[in-house]
Scaffold this motif. Sequence first.
Motif, PDB file in Angstrom:
ATOM      1  N   PHE A  84     -71.124 -43.021  18.507  1.00 35.30           N
ATOM      2  CA  PHE A  84     -72.371 -42.376  18.107  1.00 35.30           C
ATOM      3  C   PHE A  84     -72.625 -41.155  18.976  1.00 35.30           C
ATOM      4  O   PHE A  84     -72.047 -41.007  20.049  1.00 35.30           O
ATOM      5  CB  PHE A  84     -73.543 -43.357  18.246  1.00 35.30           C
ATOM      6  CG  PHE A  84     -73.538 -44.423  17.191  1.00 35.30           C
ATOM      7  CD1 PHE A  84     -74.236 -44.243  16.011  1.00 35.30           C
ATOM      8  CD2 PHE A  84     -72.818 -45.587  17.368  1.00 35.30           C
ATOM      9  CE1 PHE A  84     -74.212 -45.213  15.020  1.00 35.30           C
ATOM     10  CE2 PHE A  84     -72.787 -46.562  16.390  1.00 35.30           C
ATOM     11  CZ  PHE A  84     -73.489 -46.377  15.212  1.00 35.30           C
ATOM     12  N   ALA A  85     -73.538 -40.301  18.520  1.00 36.76           N
ATOM     13  CA  ALA A  85     -73.892 -39.097  19.272  1.00 36.76           C
ATOM     14  C   ALA A  85     -74.647 -39.430  20.548  1.00 36.76           C
ATOM     15  O   ALA A  85     -74.603 -38.668  21.506  1.00 36.76           O
ATOM     16  CB  ALA A  85     -74.719 -38.155  18.403  1.00 36.76           C
ATOM     17  N   SER A  86     -75.334 -40.575  20.564  1.00 35.80           N
ATOM     18  CA  SER A  86     -76.092 -40.923  21.764  1.00 35.80           C
ATOM     19  C   SER A  86     -75.936 -42.398  22.108  1.00 35.80           C
ATOM     20  O   SER A  86     -75.689 -43.233  21.241  1.00 35.80           O
ATOM     21  CB  SER A  86     -77.581 -40.605  21.581  1.00 35.80           C
ATOM     22  OG  SER A  86     -78.192 -41.562  20.732  1.00 35.80           O
ATOM     23  N   ALA A  87     -76.115 -42.691  23.378  1.00 34.96           N
ATOM     24  CA  ALA A  87     -76.070 -44.081  23.843  1.00 34.96           C
ATOM     25  C   ALA A  87     -77.218 -44.872  23.244  1.00 34.96           C
ATOM     26  O   ALA A  87     -77.082 -46.067  22.946  1.00 34.96           O
ATOM     27  CB  ALA A  87     -76.127 -44.117  25.371  1.00 34.96           C
ATOM     28  N   ALA A  88     -78.361 -44.228  23.021  1.00 33.54           N
ATOM     29  CA  ALA A  88     -79.521 -44.913  22.439  1.00 33.54           C
ATOM     30  C   ALA A  88     -79.217 -45.394  21.024  1.00 33.54           C
ATOM     31  O   ALA A  88     -79.615 -46.495  20.635  1.00 33.54           O
ATOM     32  CB  ALA A  88     -80.731 -43.991  22.441  1.00 33.54           C
ATOM     33  N   GLU A  89     -78.502 -44.580  20.239  1.00 34.14           N
ATOM     34  CA  GLU A  89     -78.135 -44.989  18.884  1.00 34.14           C
ATOM     35  C   GLU A  89     -77.193 -46.186  18.920  1.00 34.14           C
ATOM     36  O   GLU A  89     -77.361 -47.144  18.166  1.00 34.14           O
ATOM     37  CB  GLU A  89     -77.489 -43.830  18.128  1.00 34.14           C
ATOM     38  CG  GLU A  89     -78.462 -42.725  17.793  1.00 34.14           C
ATOM     39  CD  GLU A  89     -77.794 -41.465  17.281  1.00 34.14           C
ATOM     40  OE1 GLU A  89     -78.403 -40.802  16.432  1.00 34.14           O
ATOM     41  OE2 GLU A  89     -76.671 -41.142  17.736  1.00 34.14           O
ATOM     42  N   ALA A  90     -76.208 -46.140  19.813  1.00 32.75           N
ATOM     43  CA  ALA A  90     -75.277 -47.262  19.944  1.00 32.75           C
ATOM     44  C   ALA A  90     -76.017 -48.522  20.368  1.00 32.75           C
ATOM     45  O   ALA A  90     -75.790 -49.616  19.828  1.00 32.75           O
ATOM     46  CB  ALA A  90     -74.172 -46.920  20.945  1.00 32.75           C
ATOM     47  N   ALA A  91     -76.933 -48.377  21.306  1.00 34.44           N
ATOM     48  CA  ALA A  91     -77.714 -49.529  21.767  1.00 34.44           C
ATOM     49  C   ALA A  91     -78.553 -50.100  20.630  1.00 34.44           C
ATOM     50  O   ALA A  91     -78.730 -51.314  20.528  1.00 34.44           O
ATOM     51  CB  ALA A  91     -78.609 -49.128  22.942  1.00 34.44           C
ATOM     52  N   GLY A  92     -79.052 -49.236  19.763  1.00 36.33           N
ATOM     53  CA  GLY A  92     -79.840 -49.688  18.624  1.00 36.33           C
ATOM     54  C   GLY A  92     -79.039 -50.559  17.676  1.00 36.33           C
ATOM     55  O   GLY A  92     -79.559 -51.519  17.108  1.00 36.33           O
TER      56      GLY A  92
END
Length: 142
Positions: A84-92
């Motif tokens: 994903f573009a961000s770690a936050a998206e992956a964490a989601g």
Amino acid sequence: SGGGSGAARSDGPRKRSREEAAAPAPVHDASDVSERELYVGGIPNEVTEAMLADYFGQFGHVTKVQVKIDKETGKSRHFGFVTFASAAEAAGVVRNYGEQREHRILGRLLQVRRDRKPGVFGGGGGGGGGGGRPVAAAEAEP
């Protein structure tokens, strides 16, 4: 033929408008790729990288999808990686997995987790395969 201006095509990747071509690419956050990359296990043979990109695209901007292929047989090794573009998206995605208790594609349960141990899946004997494919922004959007 659908509504709208008629400029969109459904028979292949659409061409980017001048505005889109001039726009900067999505910015990746500064986190290490291991924080943005998820391991996906239990991938059915019929599932393509494009199908994974479409499924995981509902959770954020997918930048890369890779299904591992056995070099000798040319068949899926039933696991891969989604970045994903961000770690936050992956964490989601991982958080959503916890709430729903599952991610499914073609009716099959997928194992989804953060890939925090680089090299664990890539080491050893005759594995490998699949170079992955970057996902175009138009493909990644629902």
